[in-house]
Design a protein around this motif. Structure first.
Motif, short mmCIF file in Angstrom:
data_model
loop_
_atom_site.label_atom_id
_atom_site.label_comp_id
_atom_site.label_asym_id
_atom_site.label_seq_id
_atom_site.Cartn_x
_atom_site.Cartn_y
_atom_site.Cartn_z
N PRO A 149 28.74 41.07 35.82
CA PRO A 149 28.22 40.54 37.07
C PRO A 149 28.70 41.37 38.25
O PRO A 149 29.78 41.94 38.21
CB PRO A 149 28.82 39.13 37.12
CG PRO A 149 29.98 39.17 36.22
CD PRO A 149 29.73 40.22 35.20
N ARG A 163 30.26 42.22 41.80
CA ARG A 163 31.39 41.60 42.48
C ARG A 163 30.90 40.59 43.53
O ARG A 163 31.42 39.50 43.64
CB ARG A 163 32.21 42.71 43.15
CG ARG A 163 33.59 42.29 43.54
CD ARG A 163 34.28 43.42 44.26
NE ARG A 163 35.62 43.01 44.61
CZ ARG A 163 36.71 43.49 44.06
NH1 ARG A 163 36.63 44.40 43.13
NH2 ARG A 163 37.90 43.08 44.42
N ARG A 196 28.01 38.99 43.63
CA ARG A 196 27.40 37.81 43.01
C ARG A 196 28.49 36.87 42.51
O ARG A 196 28.42 35.66 42.69
CB ARG A 196 26.50 38.25 41.85
CG ARG A 196 25.65 37.11 41.33
CD ARG A 196 24.92 37.48 40.08
NE ARG A 196 25.24 36.53 39.03
CZ ARG A 196 24.86 36.65 37.77
NH1 ARG A 196 24.18 37.69 37.40
NH2 ARG A 196 25.18 35.75 36.89
N LEU A 197 29.51 37.48 41.90
CA LEU A 197 30.60 36.65 41.38
C LEU A 197 31.31 35.91 42.50
O LEU A 197 31.61 34.73 42.39
CB LEU A 197 31.59 37.53 40.62
CG LEU A 197 32.76 36.76 40.06
CD1 LEU A 197 32.36 36.03 38.79
CD2 LEU A 197 33.93 37.66 39.79
N ARG A 198 31.53 36.64 43.59
CA ARG A 198 32.18 36.00 44.75
C ARG A 198 31.34 34.83 45.25
O ARG A 198 31.86 33.75 45.53
CB ARG A 198 32.36 37.02 45.88
CG ARG A 198 33.62 37.85 45.73
CD ARG A 198 33.81 38.72 46.94
NE ARG A 198 34.98 39.57 46.77
CZ ARG A 198 36.21 39.18 47.03
NH1 ARG A 198 36.44 37.96 47.43
NH2 ARG A 198 37.22 40.00 46.86
N GLU A 251 29.19 33.12 43.55
CA GLU A 251 29.21 32.05 42.56
C GLU A 251 30.51 31.25 42.65
O GLU A 251 30.51 30.03 42.56
CB GLU A 251 29.06 32.62 41.15
CG GLU A 251 27.65 33.11 40.88
CD GLU A 251 27.46 33.60 39.46
OE1 GLU A 251 26.31 33.66 39.02
OE2 GLU A 251 28.46 33.93 38.79
N MET A 252 31.62 31.98 42.84
CA MET A 252 32.91 31.30 42.94
C MET A 252 32.98 30.48 44.22
O MET A 252 33.54 29.39 44.25
CB MET A 252 34.06 32.30 42.88
CG MET A 252 34.22 32.90 41.49
SD MET A 252 35.58 34.05 41.43
CE MET A 252 36.86 33.04 40.76
N GLY A 285 30.72 27.57 43.58
CA GLY A 285 31.16 26.72 42.48
C GLY A 285 30.10 26.51 41.42
O GLY A 285 30.12 25.53 40.70
N GLY A 286 29.16 27.46 41.31
CA GLY A 286 28.13 27.34 40.28
C GLY A 286 27.43 28.66 40.05
O GLY A 286 27.61 29.61 40.83
N ALA A 287 26.64 28.72 38.98
CA ALA A 287 25.99 29.98 38.62
C ALA A 287 24.78 30.25 39.51
O ALA A 287 24.07 29.34 39.90
CB ALA A 287 25.54 29.90 37.17
N ARG A 305 41.41 36.24 42.40
CA ARG A 305 40.45 36.68 43.41
C ARG A 305 41.10 36.84 44.78
O ARG A 305 40.96 37.87 45.43
CB ARG A 305 39.30 35.67 43.49
CG ARG A 305 38.30 35.93 44.59
CD ARG A 305 37.04 35.11 44.39
NE ARG A 305 37.31 33.67 44.45
CZ ARG A 305 37.08 32.92 45.52
NH1 ARG A 305 36.60 33.45 46.62
NH2 ARG A 305 37.31 31.62 45.50
#
Lengths: 455, 298
Positions: A231, A233, A235-237, A239-240, A243-245, A312
């Motif tokens: 993923p 970085r 997008r992951l941030r 998502e985090m 709190g969801g995909a 993170r």
């Protein structure tokens, strides 16, 4: 021996009866809580139907179809949970058909009651159409409901596509009432077709040919490690923080809560309510009011803070700032986009749209920071100091309900000076509460968040 | 000043007078040095997870002071965080990602990443990395969390009940890896576990937590040697007083013709006193870690 004979011959068999009853119960909800909520939902809707005059019955097309759709997807999940096609057998086929017949009987009675009350056969057909469509999905591609991310027939996509079976006919009936007879006949034809297709699918239940599907699915599963991409970085941030995909399902959730539900509501409300209700102060205000809970619910990144700590971000201030930056950015973009759309669709006057958008921005921010500032309130069962409490949700509900009431009274009055004062009050309170919530977040117990987290 | 600085830098973790939740270690100092493997032992509810949360900055202390690599754990710089690996009892994985996506995501935040170690562990533990984490079993998630915490080769690895959900094969493999990690003498592990055989195999030191207080801090062997069962034959015949020995008795069991004293703090002086004073037959039984823990905790 015909299928019909087998089904009725085994009806009184105690072993079949026990299995049938269990399956029948599962169709109404996997847990007793679910079953209770469905029951209450139906009862509430029936009460509304009984209380309101007949000319308002069209208002119930959409809720009834959605209720029917989501209930039927529950039955689909039960069928899919029977370990794809592997555990399916001819013996199980009888049990399944019997349970479905019972289920069908109850639904028909419910449909008859609604149809009798509303004197509207179209609705009855519509409900059947939804049910049949979803059940056909369950028989045709149950493995697709179990294996995610394999192909176009995966579960979220399938359910997402299936929802059009609810939306298209109901929108057609709502927006083209002059063609109601034609639409009803089309729906009737579609229902018969689906019934035939379902009968055909039932006869294929448990046949060996379907086992090939499993082999096919498993081969795909083994290929997934090679296919999976790292993923990004960013997008992951995101998502985090959220709190969801942000996969297809996540994006659909955003679209549904930020666009589909509020716009469907506002369009329905403009087309269906009597003119006396639809005029006045409510247009843009109602739209943003509907939007607010869904929007606030999208940002629950705080539940992931314990996982982000040490990995993170390395300070609570950083965690808070990253989450709130996304929240405020999304709040601003959502307000601007919806403002433009509301003006484009001429749902309300420019002044009202602007007022409602400002109220949405400052109100949503105030609500979020209020809940994250006061320890006895909670959002997503998480309090400002990182602990979970069930009472928090209840007290939040009552306090916010009270606030909501006054807000609607002031908005409904239509007095511009009062509305301006309300917007300014929220505008002043929001940064103060944001500061308080930051102070709270700096002392938040990440260990407590981790210990109670249910992933 | 110059003499003191290296000593401070050498200590990875120092905790003084820590108090939070049920933990109250007033007047006690805990430390972890490079190369040390510390086993944290305690009954359920003794405060092990709370103590670990306090040491790693997850929870603010009510009182006391903790330094991790010389920093306050609630304000760790990024380069210090990258030297710490932590696996909690309830994993902190992101449920919507697949296993391989989770590892790729974790890798983004660490400058150092040992691909060979990751591949070896995934292969050895048969972690289904293509599966969504939400669909993995508890044991599979635990293994994935362990891989994610070990892959960046942290100087300090903190594991809270890491083997609780693992099958025996995976547990053995984990212990093997932990032994490899500390072999260079530079990296340290703080390990909380109820599986005493694991602690015995890997730990060099033990912190014994009882009702929120550390009642033993020292070498594992010393702990095992310090708790013994002294089996005496009745009637007990002694020449003089057993003053030193009786002071250390924490519990006694009396049976017909036999009496057992559980002694905590057994040492050469006590052994000499018993040899000199007790004339009736007696026997000293050395205990394993689990037995020692049970006797101390009763």
């Amino acid at each position: 021996m015909s299928l019909a004979y087998q089904i009725f011959a085994t009806w009184r068999d105690p072993a079949v009866k026990a299995q049938r009853d269990w399956l029948f119960l599962q169709f109404w909800g996997r847990t007793s809580n679910q079953r209770m909520w469905w029951f209450l939902g139906f009862m509430m809707l029936l009460c509304f139907l009984w209380l309101l005059p007949n000319e308002h019955s069209k208002m119930f097309y959409m809720p009834l179809c959605f209720l029917s759709y989501f209930h039927a997807t529950n039955a689909v999940e039960v069928i899919a949970a029977l370990k794809k096609w592997r555990l399916r057998s001819v013996q199980l086929q009888n049990v399944m058909v019997q349970a479905l017949l019972l289920y069908w009987l109850v639904w028909s009675l419910l449909g008859l009651m609604i149809g009798y009350r509303m004197e509207n056969a179209t609705l009855l057909v519509l409900l059947s159409l939804v049910q049949l469509n979803v059940l056909l999905m369950s028989y045709s591609v149950p493995q697709a409901l179990d294996n995610k991310a394999l192909n176009l027939l995966n579960a979220p996509m399938l359910q997402g596509q299936g929802i059009w079976a609810v939306l298209i006919p109901t929108f057609a009936l709502i927006f083209f009432p002059q063609h109601e007879a034609l639409i009803s006949n089309i729906l009737l034809a579609a229902t018969f077709s689906l019934l035939l297709a379902l009968t055909w699918q039932l006869r294929r239940f448990g046949r060996a040919r379907q086992l090939e599907n499993i082999k096919h699915a498993e081969r795909h599963t083994n290929e997934v490690p090679q296919q999976s991409k790292h993923p990004l970085r960013l997008r992951l941030r995101l998502e985090m923080n959220m709190g969801g995909a942000l996969d297809n399902k996540g994006l659909r959730k955003i679209l549904v809560s930020l666009l589909l539900v509020p716009y469907a509501f506002i369009l329905m409300y403009q087309h269906l309510l009597p003119a006396s209700f639809a005029t006045g102060q409510w247009g843009a205000g109602a739209f943003f009011a509907i939007l607010t809970p869904g929007f606030l619910g999208l940002f629950n990144g705080r539940q992931q803070w314990s996982g982000a700590w040490l990995v993170r971000s390395h300070s609570r201030a950083q965690l808070w700032w990253q989450d709130e930056l996304l929240f405020l950015g999304a709040l601003f973009i959502t307000a601007v986009l919806n403002c433009a759309l509301l003006l484009l669709l001429q749902i309300d006057s420019a002044g009202n749209v602007l007022n409602a958008a400002l109220l949405f921005v400052f109100g949503a921010a105030s609500l979020r920071y209020l809940i994250f500032s006061v320890p006895w309130m909670s959002m997503w069962s998480l309090t400002a100091d990182g602990r979970t409490t069930q009472e928090g949700s209840l007290t939040s509900f009552f306090c916010l309900g009270f606030l909501w009431y006054w807000l609607t009274v002031i908005w409904g009055s239509g007095v511009q000076s009062n509305i301006s004062v309300m917007i300014i009050a929220f505008g002043l309170v929001a940064p103060i509460l944001a500061y308080v919530s930051l102070r709270k977040a700096l002392k938040i117990d990440l260990g407590a968040i981790r210990r109670v987290k249910r992933s | 000043m110059n003499d003191r600085k290296p000593a401070v830098l050498e200590t990875l973790v120092t905790a003084k007078d820590v108090a939070l939740g049920v933990v109250n270690c007033a007047g006690q100092t805990l430390s972890i040095m490079p190369g040390q493997v510390v086993g944290l032992l305690g009954k359920n509810g003794a405060g092990k997870t709370t103590l670990l949360d306090g040491l790693l900055g997850y929870t603010f202390l009510n009182a006391g002071e903790v330094t991790v690599f010389g920093h306050n754990p609630t304000e760790l710089p990024a380069d210090v965080c990258s030297q710490i690996g932590f696996v909690a009892q309830q994993d902190d994985l992101l449920p919507w990602l697949t296993g391989s996506e989770m590892l790729a995501a974790t890798r983004l935040f660490y400058p150092n990443w040992n691909h060979q170690l990751v591949d070896r562990l995934l292969d050895r533990w048969s972690v289904p990395v293509w599966q969504n984490i939400s669909e993995m079993s508890v044991g599979e998630r635990q293994k994935l969390a362990l891989v994610a915490a070990m892959a960046h080769e942290p100087k300090l690895l903190v594991l809270d009940e890491p083997a609780a959900s693992l099958d025996p094969l995976a547990r053995r493999a984990l212990i093997g890896e932990l032994i490899d990690i500390v072999a260079d003498g530079e990296r340290s592990i703080l390990l909380s576990s109820h599986i005493f055989s694991d602690i015995e195999r890997v730990a060099s030191d033990v912190w014994l937590l009882e009702k929120g207080r550390i009642t033993y801090q020292g070498g594992l062997d010393e702990l095992k040697e310090s708790v013994v069962r002294l089996h005496l034959t009745r009637p007990l015949q002694v020449n003089g007083s057993l003053e030193l020995t009786t002071k250390q008795v924490i519990r006694t069991e009396v049976n017909t013709g036999r009496e057992t004293w559980i002694i905590r703090g057994w040492n050469e002086a006590l052994a000499a006193e018993c040899a000199a004073q007790i004339t009736s037959p007696y026997q000293v039984e050395a205990l394993g870690l689990e037995d020692a823990f049970v006797e101390i905790s009763q």
